[in-house]
Scaffold this motif. Structure first.
Motif, PDB file in Angstrom:
ATOM      1  N   CYS A 126      -0.815 -11.391  -3.397  1.00 25.90           N
ATOM      2  CA  CYS A 126      -0.991 -11.877  -2.022  1.00 25.90           C
ATOM      3  C   CYS A 126      -0.650 -10.768  -1.016  1.00 25.90           C
ATOM      4  O   CYS A 126       0.479 -10.270  -0.990  1.00 25.90           O
ATOM      5  CB  CYS A 126      -0.104 -13.101  -1.796  1.00 25.90           C
ATOM      6  SG  CYS A 126      -0.168 -13.758  -0.113  1.00 25.90           S
ATOM      7  N   GLU A 127      -1.597 -10.416  -0.185  1.00 24.26           N
ATOM      8  CA  GLU A 127      -1.401  -9.338   0.781  1.00 24.26           C
ATOM      9  C   GLU A 127      -0.714  -9.789   2.063  1.00 24.26           C
ATOM     10  O   GLU A 127      -0.327  -8.964   2.895  1.00 24.26           O
ATOM     11  CB  GLU A 127      -2.752  -8.719   1.148  1.00 24.26           C
ATOM     12  CG  GLU A 127      -3.665  -9.655   1.940  1.00 24.26           C
ATOM     13  CD  GLU A 127      -4.962  -8.997   2.391  1.00 24.26           C
ATOM     14  OE1 GLU A 127      -5.211  -7.847   1.970  1.00 24.26           O
ATOM     15  OE2 GLU A 127      -5.710  -9.640   3.150  1.00 24.26           O
ATOM     16  N   LYS A 128      -0.571 -11.091   2.245  1.00 25.76           N
ATOM     17  CA  LYS A 128      -0.072 -11.622   3.511  1.00 25.76           C
ATOM     18  C   LYS A 128       1.356 -11.176   3.813  1.00 25.76           C
ATOM     19  O   LYS A 128       1.683 -10.836   4.961  1.00 25.76           O
ATOM     20  CB  LYS A 128      -0.151 -13.151   3.494  1.00 25.76           C
ATOM     21  CG  LYS A 128      -1.574 -13.688   3.395  1.00 25.76           C
ATOM     22  CD  LYS A 128      -1.613 -15.209   3.303  1.00 25.76           C
ATOM     23  CE  LYS A 128      -3.036 -15.708   3.238  1.00 25.76           C
ATOM     24  NZ  LYS A 128      -3.826 -15.363   4.443  1.00 25.76           N
ATOM     25  N   SER A 129       2.223 -11.181   2.813  1.00 27.46           N
ATOM     26  CA  SER A 129       3.623 -10.819   3.066  1.00 27.46           C
ATOM     27  C   SER A 129       3.788  -9.355   3.477  1.00 27.46           C
ATOM     28  O   SER A 129       4.496  -9.073   4.456  1.00 27.46           O
ATOM     29  CB  SER A 129       4.499 -11.163   1.859  1.00 27.46           C
ATOM     30  OG  SER A 129       3.936 -10.709   0.661  1.00 27.46           O
ATOM     31  N   PRO A 130       3.161  -8.386   2.797  1.00 26.75           N
ATOM     32  CA  PRO A 130       3.313  -7.009   3.298  1.00 26.75           C
ATOM     33  C   PRO A 130       2.673  -6.787   4.664  1.00 26.75           C
ATOM     34  O   PRO A 130       3.164  -5.971   5.458  1.00 26.75           O
ATOM     35  CB  PRO A 130       2.646  -6.152   2.213  1.00 26.75           C
ATOM     36  CG  PRO A 130       1.815  -7.073   1.412  1.00 26.75           C
ATOM     37  CD  PRO A 130       2.482  -8.401   1.489  1.00 26.75           C
ATOM     38  N   ILE A 131       1.615  -7.516   4.980  1.00 24.01           N
ATOM     39  CA  ILE A 131       0.989  -7.384   6.306  1.00 24.01           C
ATOM     40  C   ILE A 131       1.963  -7.843   7.394  1.00 24.01           C
ATOM     41  O   ILE A 131       2.178  -7.157   8.397  1.00 24.01           O
ATOM     42  CB  ILE A 131      -0.323  -8.179   6.372  1.00 24.01           C
ATOM     43  CG1 ILE A 131      -1.413  -7.488   5.528  1.00 24.01           C
ATOM     44  CG2 ILE A 131      -0.791  -8.344   7.815  1.00 24.01           C
ATOM     45  CD1 ILE A 131      -2.692  -8.293   5.409  1.00 24.01           C
ATOM     46  N   VAL A 132       2.571  -9.028   7.197  1.00 21.70           N
ATOM     47  CA  VAL A 132       3.528  -9.538   8.189  1.00 21.70           C
ATOM     48  C   VAL A 132       4.758  -8.646   8.246  1.00 21.70           C
ATOM     49  O   VAL A 132       5.264  -8.317   9.332  1.00 21.70           O
ATOM     50  CB  VAL A 132       3.913 -10.995   7.873  1.00 21.70           C
ATOM     51  CG1 VAL A 132       5.080 -11.455   8.758  1.00 21.70           C
ATOM     52  CG2 VAL A 132       2.716 -11.920   8.071  1.00 21.70           C
ATOM     53  N   ALA A 133       5.244  -8.220   7.087  1.00 18.53           N
ATOM     54  CA  ALA A 133       6.429  -7.356   7.043  1.00 18.53           C
ATOM     55  C   ALA A 133       6.169  -6.038   7.768  1.00 18.53           C
ATOM     56  O   ALA A 133       7.021  -5.550   8.527  1.00 18.53           O
ATOM     57  CB  ALA A 133       6.839  -7.097   5.606  1.00 18.53           C
ATOM     58  N   GLY A 134       4.997  -5.471   7.544  1.00 19.20           N
ATOM     59  CA  GLY A 134       4.645  -4.233   8.225  1.00 19.20           C
ATOM     60  C   GLY A 134       4.583  -4.413   9.729  1.00 19.20           C
ATOM     61  O   GLY A 134       5.017  -3.542  10.491  1.00 19.20           O
ATOM     62  N   HIS A 135       4.063  -5.546  10.169  1.00 16.03           N
ATOM     63  CA  HIS A 135       3.981  -5.834  11.604  1.00 16.03           C
ATOM     64  C   HIS A 135       5.385  -5.956  12.192  1.00 16.03           C
ATOM     65  O   HIS A 135       5.647  -5.446  13.295  1.00 16.03           O
ATOM     66  CB  HIS A 135       3.199  -7.128  11.842  1.00 16.03           C
ATOM     67  CG  HIS A 135       2.985  -7.452  13.275  1.00 16.03           C
ATOM     68  ND1 HIS A 135       1.930  -6.961  14.003  1.00 16.03           N
ATOM     69  CD2 HIS A 135       3.713  -8.203  14.149  1.00 16.03           C
ATOM     70  CE1 HIS A 135       1.998  -7.392  15.249  1.00 16.03           C
ATOM     71  NE2 HIS A 135       3.073  -8.162  15.358  1.00 16.03           N
TER      72      HIS A 135
END
Length: 405
Positions: A126-135
């Motif tokens: 799932c790519e969603k967690s690293p995307i939010v974390a990066g933001h």
């Protein structure tokens, strides 16, 4: 920091029926027979790009503390779509979907930039967690981590927290046993219809009421997001071998505020003109309507104005971890739940009027009843029945609970 977003009950009911509250869900757009135990190449690339540390299940279990938002040591963020979050998430989590970051990120307006944050989503691919974390890192948050195994691994090992739409679906379909972990007086004053009284502190005495089938779905609830009793009950049910436990963290207050059916109606009383009540005081302390309480609004005004009388000892009966996250100015922390009545009474300050509080009113009420049942003199011992959330400076947001009547 809490944002209430209620998705369609139909969507959530579908997620429930597919097993999302008790079984790991399939993640990603392409089903795979292989069970992943590490990030896919794409997700690994995002983790490296944003320089993110990945933590494991044991780390997250320790980080959520007692399971409440106030009791968690770290802030957990579920990056999945809101309907999935409401159907099943890790206890204490808030929701910031990766596709709606701007809409949901306001929940972090008062969060310190060095606060530990753990972001998760639907598993290793799932790519969603690293995307939010990066933001979040781009916004200046300095201690952001990932739990990339995410909700599927958590659900395979522990109980989930569920939202109102999920609870409504279970209630409508009569597909779970609801257990009210609040004190008996609160249960009798109003609860979710059909709910069984099951105080976490009395479960050994009440275990005869538990379902014989350990696979029976159970929903534990209490006095809202700050109330630890539903989580305490869930953990004890796990010890007894129950396999399908969920905690409805919004609890009875959210259920009632949403206009759902409750048992509080009862028989209609004959309308008569109420006799004027004379205010009662003990050493200058205004008493409430319910036995053992102080007048909630009166005491709240004193707390807000920082004018608690010198003859009052403010006793916070929560855990040390919860107390450290914020408490009423001048309060003393004595965790009542771990002590006998005699031990607890021995630790209370002498020569003072004692006013106890917790985060939602339940544990302070139980502390009072524990002392009373043990024949301790409670003539100068009271509790504050309110939902209380304080920051580390002592500034408190307080909502006084209605008298039980």
């Amino acid at each position: 920091m809490k944002l209430r977003v209620f998705a369609s009950s139909v969507i959530v009911a579908g997620l429930l029926l597919s097993g999302c509250t008790t079984q790991p869900e399939a993640t990603g757009s392409t089903p795979s027979a292989k069970v992943l135990t590490e990030p896919t190449a794409h997700v690994k690339g995002l983790i490296e790009k944003f320089k993110l540390e990945n933590v494991d299940y044991a780390y997250v279990k320790a980080a959520i503390g007692n399971g409440t938002r106030d009791g968690a040591k770290a802030l957990l963020i579920d990056a999945r779509p809101n309907p999935k979050y409401l159907a099943s998430t890790i206890p204490s989590s808030i929701n910031i979907p990766d596709t709606q970051i701007d809409k949901f990120i306001g929940q972090l307006d008062k969060v310190a930039k060095d606060k530990e944050i753990i972001v998760f989503c639907g598993g290793w691919d799932c790519e969603k967690s690293p995307i939010v974390a990066g933001h979040l890192k781009s916004k200046g948050f300095m201690n952001v981590k990932l739990y990339q195994a995410g909700e599927p691994e958590w659900i395979s090992k522990n109980y989930p927290e569920i939202g109102l739409p999920a609870v409504q679906a279970l209630f409508k379909n009569n597909s779970a046993v609801f257990m009210d972990a609040r004190p008996y007086a609160k249960y009798m004053a109003g609860t979710i219809p059909g709910a069984v009284y099951m105080s976490d502190e009395e479960i050994d005495k009440l275990k005869g009421r538990l379902p014989a089938d350990k696979a029976t779905p159970i929903v534990s609830f209490c006095e809202g997001y700050s109330c630890a009793k539903s989580h305490n009950l869930a953990k004890k049910l796990q010890e007894f071998g129950y396999q399908k436990i969920s905690v409805y963290a919004g609890g009875y207050p959210e259920w009632k505020e949403a206009g759902q059916q409750t048992t509080a109606g009862g028989a209609k009383k004959v309308e008569t003109a109420p006799a004027p009540k004379k205010d009662a005081f003990v050493e200058g302390i205004k008493l409430g309507e319910d036995e053992g309480t102080v007048d909630g609004e009166w005491y709240k005004a004193l707390i807000v104005s920082d004018k608690i009388p010198a003859n009052v000892a403010v006793i916070d009966v929560r855990t040390a971890g919860e107390f450290a996250n914020g408490h009423i100015k001048g309060a003393i922390n004595i965790e009542a739940g771990k002590m006998s009545a005699t031990e607890f009474a021995a630790k209370l300050p002498k020569g003072k009027v004692v006013i106890m509080n917790c985060s939602a009113g339940g544990r302070s009420m139980e502390a009072f009843l524990k002392l009373k049942d043990a024949k301790v003199d409670v003539s100068k011992i009271f509790y504050f029945d309110a939902n209380i959330k304080c920051d580390k400076s002592g500034k408190c947001d307080i909502k006084v609970n209605e008298p039980l009547g």
